[in-house]
Each structure stands twice: as structure tokens, then as C-alpha cells.
Design a protein around this motif. Structure first.
Motif, PDB file in Angstrom:
ATOM      1  N   ASN A 197      55.114  -2.964   8.305  1.00 36.97           N
ATOM      2  CA  ASN A 197      53.999  -2.017   8.319  1.00 36.97           C
ATOM      3  C   ASN A 197      53.328  -1.935   6.959  1.00 36.97           C
ATOM      4  O   ASN A 197      52.096  -1.829   6.869  1.00 36.97           O
ATOM      5  N   TYR A 198      54.132  -1.981   5.882  1.00 34.53           N
ATOM      6  CA  TYR A 198      53.535  -1.918   4.551  1.00 34.53           C
ATOM      7  C   TYR A 198      52.578  -3.088   4.331  1.00 34.53           C
ATOM      8  O   TYR A 198      51.440  -2.899   3.876  1.00 34.53           O
ATOM      9  N   HIS A 199      53.024  -4.305   4.616  1.00 33.21           N
ATOM     10  CA  HIS A 199      52.183  -5.469   4.327  1.00 33.21           C
ATOM     11  C   HIS A 199      50.955  -5.522   5.232  1.00 33.21           C
ATOM     12  O   HIS A 199      49.880  -5.970   4.795  1.00 33.21           O
ATOM     13  N   CYS A 200      51.082  -5.076   6.466  1.00 28.91           N
ATOM     14  CA  CYS A 200      49.898  -4.986   7.340  1.00 28.91           C
ATOM     15  C   CYS A 200      48.895  -3.986   6.766  1.00 28.91           C
ATOM     16  O   CYS A 200      47.685  -4.243   6.736  1.00 28.91           O
ATOM     17  N   LEU A 201      49.414  -2.838   6.309  1.00 29.60           N
ATOM     18  CA  LEU A 201      48.554  -1.810   5.712  1.00 29.60           C
ATOM     19  C   LEU A 201      47.917  -2.327   4.427  1.00 29.60           C
ATOM     20  O   LEU A 201      46.732  -2.076   4.169  1.00 29.60           O
ATOM     21  N   ASP A 202      48.678  -3.065   3.644  1.00 34.06           N
ATOM     22  CA  ASP A 202      48.165  -3.618   2.386  1.00 34.06           C
ATOM     23  C   ASP A 202      47.022  -4.600   2.642  1.00 34.06           C
ATOM     24  O   ASP A 202      45.989  -4.558   1.970  1.00 34.06           O
ATOM     25  N   ILE A 203      47.207  -5.479   3.623  1.00 38.78           N
ATOM     26  CA  ILE A 203      46.153  -6.449   3.956  1.00 38.78           C
ATOM     27  C   ILE A 203      44.905  -5.724   4.446  1.00 38.78           C
ATOM     28  O   ILE A 203      43.777  -6.037   4.041  1.00 38.78           O
ATOM     29  N   TYR A 204      45.101  -4.719   5.319  1.00 39.30           N
ATOM     30  CA  TYR A 204      43.968  -3.949   5.835  1.00 39.30           C
ATOM     31  C   TYR A 204      43.208  -3.261   4.706  1.00 39.30           C
ATOM     32  O   TYR A 204      41.974  -3.340   4.633  1.00 39.30           O
ATOM     33  N   ASN A 205      43.930  -2.593   3.810  1.00 34.73           N
ATOM     34  CA  ASN A 205      43.275  -1.871   2.717  1.00 34.73           C
ATOM     35  C   ASN A 205      42.601  -2.805   1.729  1.00 34.73           C
ATOM     36  O   ASN A 205      41.556  -2.475   1.163  1.00 34.73           O
ATOM     37  N   SER A 206      43.193  -3.971   1.499  1.00 32.29           N
ATOM     38  CA  SER A 206      42.597  -4.943   0.582  1.00 32.29           C
ATOM     39  C   SER A 206      41.269  -5.454   1.126  1.00 32.29           C
ATOM     40  O   SER A 206      40.276  -5.561   0.398  1.00 32.29           O
ATOM     41  N   LEU A 207      41.257  -5.762   2.421  1.00 38.57           N
ATOM     42  CA  LEU A 207      40.012  -6.220   3.045  1.00 38.57           C
ATOM     43  C   LEU A 207      38.988  -5.089   3.095  1.00 38.57           C
ATOM     44  O   LEU A 207      37.794  -5.301   2.852  1.00 38.57           O
ATOM     45  N   SER A 208      39.466  -3.900   3.394  1.00 40.99           N
ATOM     46  CA  SER A 208      38.582  -2.738   3.456  1.00 40.99           C
ATOM     47  C   SER A 208      37.966  -2.441   2.097  1.00 40.99           C
ATOM     48  O   SER A 208      36.781  -2.078   2.001  1.00 40.99           O
ATOM     49  N   ALA A 209      38.758  -2.620   1.022  1.00 41.02           N
ATOM     50  CA  ALA A 209      38.255  -2.360  -0.331  1.00 41.02           C
ATOM     51  C   ALA A 209      37.120  -3.317  -0.682  1.00 41.02           C
ATOM     52  O   ALA A 209      36.148  -2.931  -1.338  1.00 41.02           O
TER      53      ALA A 209
END
Length: 616
Positions: A197-209
Motif C-alpha cells: 500500500n505504501y509503494h502504491c500510494l507513493d507512485i500515485y502521489n509522485s504522479l499527482s505531484a
């Protein structure tokens, strides 16, 4: 019973994936555990994403399904091992922005290899010795379950997995509302949600940023930042302009920590030269490093800009196209010549680009030095400082010179070249090797500072010297605690050992003594502005000689002052004097909110490149 047995054998690859991967995630959570989160509480966030992966795989035929699960197993295991190795040194979890700048690890491969442990690769045991045979068996069986039956099961499992994940995410969002979007405490997220879940969230937030960067700048946010900056300014009554038109020689020492100052091993002073210069200077004994994933580059970024480092990755890569209002440019605008000195590759940490952005007239990197002696990563501190002394003598006064040492870089394994400093029973340990390395660097700094004194440079110069970050990784904390005779091993005790020295030497030793103010690397630039009467604005730090508050804020949302330490990774508060836990109250809750606001403002400045839009 036969049908159930047949179902079990047909989906043996699925069973092993669930068991093996869930077990790995729980063991990974145990590795990050410090006593405040029970492993049993990690079960739901650990198994929920596993069930989601399984649900998708069930739609596929046996051969494709087993191949998909095998690949996922390898990827998940790789993330876990990478996280553990990264955490061992950085006390943080790896993220997408860090991976983007990951090629930097090629230059410090000895550091990475020293962080590895053979036990880490036990996470690949099933991938190598068990799963291939299970998959081969499953592929040979004739699956008797039709597609519509598998789809029905897949939908049920998918909804079940998503539901469990929703509970975990929702609970964390209620507990710490900004955490899931700001990602300021990646370790805590990983503990609470699990590695997947952490890495999925990290990828999502990185793309969102990256998408957010393209959105229009919010005038409301700019006004809020301006208001904060105005309120954050110091009164500057003490030592205002005291060093105006003097030279500034700032030395950032690799991995110099405060615990070695005035300390001895085997009856010998570890840093005899720095001990002597501490007594001739203003010495700050409650000064902390504030670096994040950018390590040394974060330290030099903060000291020259007074902006927090990036939440993930390094500013020097992620925001190299930004405008900055940095210390070198400030000095240049006031008639100073400026130069940076570092005996390593010019392109490492993107310095050749960033130093121009900051306003340095010259950058003397590896190509500017004769590589006549190599220790550790590169040019020895002895050769670097001797050659830099010649370059300093040729600079036009007044000047700002920024020097970064190298020899005392982790993993301190060039022990034969550090000299014959005897560390007693610490010989061969990481701590013992570090003490030998920093003793060597201390000797070279002593020679350098004595030379500046003898040639008259110090009569017209201020010298600021500080350590950039920690030296001993947390997984070696027991060596450090034993050396310092520290019995308790709470997070408060560990944080107390994360200080780095800061000394400021004035001409003729006109100001000296120990200053107990709580400060960090963010505070160096505002302090310089006060001493040298430079215009100071848009800085998150404080003038150490005129502090409005004594709070030191860390990139993960933790903070410390003379009264309390807030550990964001455990969501616990400590009394600094007693070292004991204290309950949250309205004052601490407000402090925490203010800290998160500051980090958010700093991130906004970097992400939207708005430093030149402030105060307008």
C-alpha cells in the motif's frame, strides 16, 4: 472433499502466494517496528492488497496466472529488500523520486554494499527454491473451473480486498489527515499500511505531484506563505551587521556528529583540534542536522537557502530548474566574490548546475584539484584542504567560500590510510572505523585552520563549521549507546544523539562561548544575514543569535525544542528534560499543526517554483 482437494491443488500457486507474500510483509513490518505498533495490527493492511492481486490473477488461465504471481512476488520482494537496506542508513523508506536519482548510488557502491546483510535475501528464498516447482505442478494440472466461475470468485475477492484496504486508509486519514497526501512520514505510512500500500500510494502521489506542478499558482497560498515569512523574521538586535564586509569561510564536514566533540577513546581525544577551536569560538551544543533523502546535498541546500529539503528525493535533481534566493547570490549582490570547493565529481548531486543557480562565481570540483592522494570516495581531506588554501589566498576580498570535505564518508572502510589512531576494543567495528576517519579529518581541519590563523586570514574572516548529517546508522545504535554508556534506548535518547557541531569563529575571538539555543541547518542562512547585514527574506530558519523560537523541525514532521520532542514516526511526545513520554495537549497539537504548515509551505515553493513570486 475431493472437490475441495482438487480446488486446493488447482490453485496451489495462489495459496503459496498468499502465505509467502503476507508473511514477508509482516516480517518487513517487524523490521520497522519500534514498539508502538503491534505486528498483529499490520495483518489487515498486509493481506488486503495481496487479496486484490489474487483476485485479478484468477481471471487468467493457470499458466498466465502463475507467471503473473511469480513476477509480483519478485517485485514485492525486491521492494522489501530495497526498503530495508535504505532504512538501515537513511531511517526512511525508498520512494519513486529517490529511485529517479538512484544512479547516484553508483558512485557510493561501497556504502550500499556495507549496508547489505545476507539475511535480507532470505526474502527471495521462496522465489528461488519453492515457487518455481509449485508453478510447474499447477501448469500440468487440468483446471476444471470455468471462466465465469473464476470471475465470480475474483469479483468477490476484489471487493473484499478493497473494503479491507479502505478501512486501513480511512483509519490513517482520520488519525493524521495530511499524511496520505503530504507523505511527510513515509516510515509511519509503511508501518500502518504495509509495504504494498505504501509503494502504491507513493507512485500515485509522485504522479499527482507532477500534474499539480502544472496547475495555476494559488494567490491564497502565496498570501499564507508571505504571512508566515513576515511573522517568522527575527528582531536582529544582537550582533546586527557585526561581521559586515568580513570574509565568510563556511566548512561543511562530512558525517561530523556532536558526540565526538570533547570525547575520548582509549585515553585519546577523538577531535583534539576541533575541541581547541570550539573554545575559541561560539559553539552551539543543541544544533541538529535536518537532512532527508538528499543527504549531504540537503545539508548544503538548507544552509544556503533556508528552505526544507524535498519530502522525497533530492532538491538538486527534482527542482534543478527552479529559481532560488540563495546565500551566494545575496553575497554577490553586496560586492562579494563567491566560490564553492569540493574534491569530488562536479556532476555528483548535480552540483555543477545547482551552484550556478545559487550564484557561486566559481565551483572548484574534482577537475580543479590534483588527485595526488585518495582516501575513501576520492581526494583526501589533507590534499583537498591544502590545495583549497592556495585557492582561497587568490580570492578577492570580501568573499564567501563554501568548502565540503569528503574523507569521513560512510562506510569508513579505508582504515589503513586514516593513520595509527588506536580505538581500543572498537577496532574493526563501524563505530571504531568512524572514530578513526573523523580523527583523521579533525587533524586536517586543524592544519587548515592553523594555516588561516598564521597567514592572517582569520583577522578579517568569520569561519562557520558544521557537520552535515549523522555518521552511525540506526541499525548500529547499540555500538554507539555502549560507547557513550547510555542505558536507555528510547527514541528520545536516539534523537539526542543526532546533533551535529556548529562553531562560529570571529576575528580576534571577539565573541565566543557556548550557546544552548536549539537550532538546525535551516538557521545558518538567517544567522549569516544578520551578522553580515545582508537582506534576509523568504527563509524558514531563524537567526541563532536572535531566535523568536527554538523549535527544530525535521523533514518527517518530527520536531524538538528545549521542552519537548515529538516523534512523528511513533506519534509520541517526550519531555526533553526527563526523557519520558507525555500525553498530547492543545499546545503540542498546535505546534504539530504549525510544523506541518511550514513543511507544506516549503513544498509548495519548490513544487511551483514561486520563490520570486513571494512578497509581491
Amino acid at each position: 472433499m475431493n472437490r475441495l482437494n482438487s480446488f486446493f491443488l488447482d490453485f496451489l500457486d495462489v495459496v503459496f502466494f498468499i502465505v509467502c507474500v503476507t508473511f514477508k510483509i509482516l516480517m518487513y513490518g517487524r523490521h520497522l517496528e519500534t514498539g508502538y505498533i503491534k505486528i498483529i495490527s499490520l495483518f489487515i493492511p498486509a493481506i488486503a492488497p495481496v487479496i486484490i492481486i489474487i483476485s485479478i490473477s484468477l481471471i487468467l488461465k493457470a499458466k498466465a496466472r502463475s507467471r503473473m504471481l511469480y513476477i509480483f512476488n519478485i517485485v514485492i520482494s525486491s521492494f522489501i529488500v530495497s526498503d530495508i537496506i535504505y532504512f538501515r542508513y537513511f531511517k526512511d523508506i525508498i520512494s519513486l523520486p529517490v529511485l529517479i536519482s538512484g544512479f547516484q548510488l553508483g558512485a557510493v557502491k561501497s556504502s550500499v554494499s556495507n549496508l547489505m546483510n545476507i539475511k535480507d535475501f532470505l526474502y527471495f528464498t521462496d522465489v528461488i527454491f519453492i515457487i518455481p516447482f509449485v508453478n510447474r505442478y499447477v501448469r500440468k494440472r487440468k483446471n476444471k473451473f470455468p471462466l465465469n466461475y473464476r470471475i465470480s470468485i475474483a469479483v468477490v475477492l476484489l471487493l473484499f480486498g478493497i473494503g479491507m484496504d479502505f478501512i486501513s486508509f480511512y483509519g490513517l486519514s482520520k488519525e493524521q489527515p495530511r499524511l496520505l497526501s503530504a507523505m511527510y512520514n513515509k516510515v509511519y505510512i509503511s508501518r500502518k499500511l504495509g509495504v504494498l500500500n505504501y509503494h502504491c500510494l507513493d507512485i500515485y502521489n509522485s504522479l499527482s505531484a507532477n500534474i499539480t506542478k502544472m496547475t495555476p499558482v494559488s494567490r491564497e497560498k502565496i498570501n499564507a506563505i508571505n504571512t508566515f515569512m513576515d511573522n517568522n523574521k527575527s528582531d536582529n538586535k544582537n550582533l546586527k551587521g557585526y561581521s559586515k564586509e568580513k570574509n565568510l569561510i563556511m566548512i561543511q564536514v562530512e558525517a561530523l556528529q556532536e558526540f565526538v566533540i570533547n570525547a575520548s577513546v582509549n585515553g585519546q581525544e577523538i577531535t583534539p583540534n576541533l575541541n581547541r577551536w570550539v573554545n575559541r569560538s561560539v559553539y552551539f551544543d543543541n544544533f541538529y542536522y535536518q537532512v532527508a533523502a538528499g543527504g549531504t546535498s540537503d545539508a548544503e541546500f538548507m544552509t544556503n537557502n533556508s528552505i526544507y529539503p524535498a519530502a522525497a528525493g533530492a532538491v538538486y535533481f527534482l527542482y534543478s530548474g527552479n529559481k532560488f534566493s540563495a546565500m551566494p547570490e545575496n553575497f554577490k549582490n553586496n560586492g562579494y566574490s563567491t566560490a564553492a570547493f569540493h574534491g569530488f565529481r562536479e556532476n555528483f548531486w548535480n552540483r555543477q548546475i545547482m551552484y550556478k543557480k545559487f550564484g557561486f562565481d566559481n565551483f572548484y570540483g574534482e577537475k580543479s584539484y590534483k588527485k595526488d592522494e585518495s582516501i575513501g570516495l576520492g581526494l583526501s581531506d589533507r590534499s583537498f584542504l591544502n590545495q583549497s588554501l592556495i585557492k582561497l589566498n587568490n580570492m578577492k576580498s570580501p568573499y564567501y567560500a563554501f568548502l565540503i570535505t569528503l574523507t569521513s564518508h560512510f562506510p569508513y572502510d579505508d582504515v589503513d590510510k586514516y593513520g595509527d589512531f588506536d580505538v581500543g576494543n572498537l577496532k574493526g567495528t563501524l563505530l571504531g572505523n568512524y572514530l578513526k576517519a573523523i580523527h583523521y579529518t579533525d587533524e586536517q581541519l586543524g592544519v587548515f585552520l592553523n594555516a588561516l590563523d598564521e597567514n592572517g586570514t582569520l583577522e578579517n574572516s568569520v569561519v562557520m563549521l558544521y557537520g552535515d548529517h549523522y555518521a552511525i546508522p540506526k541499525d548500529k545504535e547499540q555500538q554507539l549507546f555502549k560507547f557513550l554508556n547510555v542505558n536507555s534506548t528510547s527514541e528520545m535518547d536516539w534523537e539526542g544523539l543526532q546533533k551535529v557541531p556548529l562553531l562560529i569563529h570571529f576575528p580576534n575571538e571577539s565573541v565566543k562561548g557556548v550557546n544552548h539555543v536549539y537550532g538546525g541547518e535551516m538557521d545558518i542562512y538567517p544567522t549569516v544575514c544578520n551578522l553580515f547585514d545582508l537582506p534576509g527574506k523568504n527563509m524558514f530558519g531563524k537567526d541563532l543569535f536572535n531566535p523568536k523560537n527554538q523549535k527544530v523541525i525535521f523533514r518527517n514532521g518530527s520536531f524538538i525544542d528545549k521542552n519537548y520532542y515529538s516523534s512523528s514516526q511513533d506519534d509520541v511526545y517526550y519531555d526533553v528534560k526527563t526523557g519520558k513520554e507525555v500525553p498530547e495537549n492543545s499546545s503540542l497539537r498546535k505546534d504539530k499543526e504549525d510544523v506541518l504548515n511550514q513543511l507544506e509551505y516549503s513544498d509548495y515553493i519548490l513544487k511551483h517554483n514561486v520563490i520570486d513570486k513571494l512578497d509581491k
